[in-house]
Design an enzyme around this catalytic site. Structure first.
Site, PDB file in Angstrom:
ATOM      1  N   ALA A  31       0.839  -1.205   0.000  1.00 11.48           N
ATOM      2  CA  ALA A  31       0.000   0.000   0.000  1.00 11.48           C
ATOM      3  C   ALA A  31       0.875   1.256   0.000  1.00 11.48           C
ATOM      4  CB  ALA A  31      -0.916  -0.005   1.218  1.00 11.48           C
ATOM      5  N   LYS A 100     -23.126  -7.939  -1.332  1.00  7.19           N
ATOM      6  CA  LYS A 100     -23.732  -8.071  -2.675  1.00  7.19           C
ATOM      7  C   LYS A 100     -25.142  -7.515  -2.740  1.00  7.19           C
ATOM      8  CE  LYS A 100     -23.669 -11.814  -0.204  1.00  7.19           C
ATOM      9  NZ  LYS A 100     -22.658 -12.627   0.437  1.00  7.19           N
ATOM     10  N   GLY A 182     -19.377 -20.598   8.856  1.00  8.08           N
ATOM     11  CA  GLY A 182     -19.365 -19.168   8.508  1.00  8.08           C
ATOM     12  C   GLY A 182     -19.543 -18.915   7.026  1.00  8.08           C
ATOM     13  N   LYS A 200     -25.389 -11.859  -7.255  1.00  9.89           N
ATOM     14  CA  LYS A 200     -24.013 -11.883  -7.775  1.00  9.89           C
ATOM     15  C   LYS A 200     -23.992 -11.895  -9.312  1.00  9.89           C
ATOM     16  CE  LYS A 200     -22.183 -14.087  -3.598  1.00  9.89           C
ATOM     17  NZ  LYS A 200     -21.962 -15.373  -2.920  1.00  9.89           N
TER      18      LYS A 200
END
Ligand code: HSE
Length: 400
Positions: A31, A100, A182, A200
């Site tokens: 970064a 989404k 999960g 999606k």
């Protein structure tokens, strides 16, 4: 030092904090600056967790702090995520989200604000979990007319169908297992009824056509009707059942569909098992490409969100996302699409042949009192007309 705010400390939000900590050194290098989570917005407290001092319960704390340059939305659902993300963008802060539902509903508007402000609204994790697909569509594949995108876009249902196929597990047991890992949405109905995959494919189609595809207009069928007997028939045909989300560009326009399909081993998505997602893309000059990888779960999804944060930092004064205008794309009626259909019916062979003409019969010795049959190639509309002539259709699964 870049200061960011996380909205939500559930599976994905806590995953982002973990990824930033685990790969701190390499992320900082890539970064070009250190990234610090300054606030985490959540209704809950997390006593004993190192994140607790950063927890805030009021979005205004984040809104009023001029040090916050990037907002990471990991709350899920449309509201209040939409309000917070829009406010952040209008205030000149770049945003990344894994959501989404938010992107499918408001992507065009949020991208327009980001463009206007010369900042970024990125959403790599909203499709395919950790698999890079948004950025490739937005950059690597811009020389192509994308003519087909067909994906296994929901990890939960792919995990469930794989377990049902290979372990003979029951639907409810595998659903609980996927939730515990999960993979599933807070309300898993969105997974098993196909709505998650529908959003999606709407996002991917909007990106390739540059217009708004309303997910509500995509015909969507989930996997709740798929049974152990269907899987026996699939095996007898040397095929597997997968939930596919597909969109195709034809001469007349685009059509899209989400439904369970029977796939033969030659199909590029046949071997995509467990929680993995696979996305097949066909471009008019590229030909075929496949994107494959971890489609859901804490760290894979957090990996994509964190990469978006790095991308935002690397493009501080430059808007990088493709045009996706709010002009609506009118999808073609999916009933014009053609394919073969697998049917289980209580009707007789005479009735089946009177309705469908030449068919192929599929035998599963331990199943009695019904007939399994594969139709010839026909349109969905023709299938519906023929099916009306039968009295006892037990199941229909399309053949890919
Ligand atoms: N519930 C989603 C899935 C999570 O199972 O694919 C990733 O979007």
């Amino acid at each position: 030092m870049i200061k960011i705010a996380l909205l939500g400390y559930g599976t994905i939000g806590s995953g982002v904090a973990e990824v930033l900590e685990t790969n701190r050194e390499s992320i900082t290098k890539r970064a070009g600056e250190e990234i610090e989570i300054k606030y985490v917005l959540d209704l809950r407290d997390f006593p004993g967790d190192a994140i607790q001092p950063k927890i805030v319960h009021d979005y205004e704390v984040i809104a009023e702090d001029p040090e916050i340059q990037v907002v990471v939305e990991a709350m899920g659902g449309v509201e209040p995520a939409y309000t917070f993300v829009k406010r952040a963008l209008l205030a000149g802060r770049s945003v990344t989200t894994s959501n989404k539902a938010l992107v499918a509903k408001h992507g065009a508007e949020l991208l327009a604000i980001a463009r206007e402000k010369n900042i970024n609204f990125l959403f790599e994790a909203s499709v395919g979990g950790g698999i890079p697909i948004i950025r490739p569509l937005n950059s690597s594949l811009t020389a192509d007319e994308v003519e087909e995108i067909t994906g296994i876009l929901n990890g939960t249902t792919n995990y469930m169908l794989t377990k049902m196929t290979f372990d003979g597990s029951e639907f409810q047991d595998v659903l609980k297992d996927a939730q515990a890992r999960g993979y599933a949405e807070a309300d898993p109905t969105a997974d098993i009824e196909g709505q998650d995959a529908c959003r999606k494919i709407a996002i991917l189609t909007s990106l390739v056509c540059g217009q708004q595809v309303d997910f509500e207009e995509i015909h969507t069928e989930g996997i709740t009707g798929i049974t152990a007997v269907d899987i026996k028939y699939a095996k007898a045909m040397n095929r597997g059942i997968k939930l596919l989300a597909t969109s195709r560009k034809t001469e007349g326009g685009y059509y899209a569909l989400v439904a369970p399909f029977l796939l033969s081993p030659e199909h590029p998505l046949y071997h995509v098992n467990d929680v993995f997602n696979g996305i097949f893309v066909h471009g008019n000059v590229l030909g075929d490409a496949m994107f494959y990888g971890s489609g859901a779960g804490k760290l894979p999804t957090a990996s994509a969100v964190t990469a978006d944060i790095v991308e935002i930092i690397k493009n501080k004064d430059r808007n990088i996302m493709a045009a996706w205008s709010s002009g609506k794309l009118q999808l073609l009626d999916y009933r014009q699409a053609s394919g073969r259909f697998f049917l289980r019916t209580g009707d007789s062979r005479e009735q089946i042949e009177a309705a469908f003409g030449d068919v192929e019969y599929v035998e599963v010795p331990e199943v009695s009192g019904e007939i399994g049959v594969l139709t010839r190639q026909m349109t969905e509309a023709e299938y519906e007309e023929s099916a009306k002539k039968l009295n006892q259709i037990i199941q229909m699964v399309r053949v890919a």
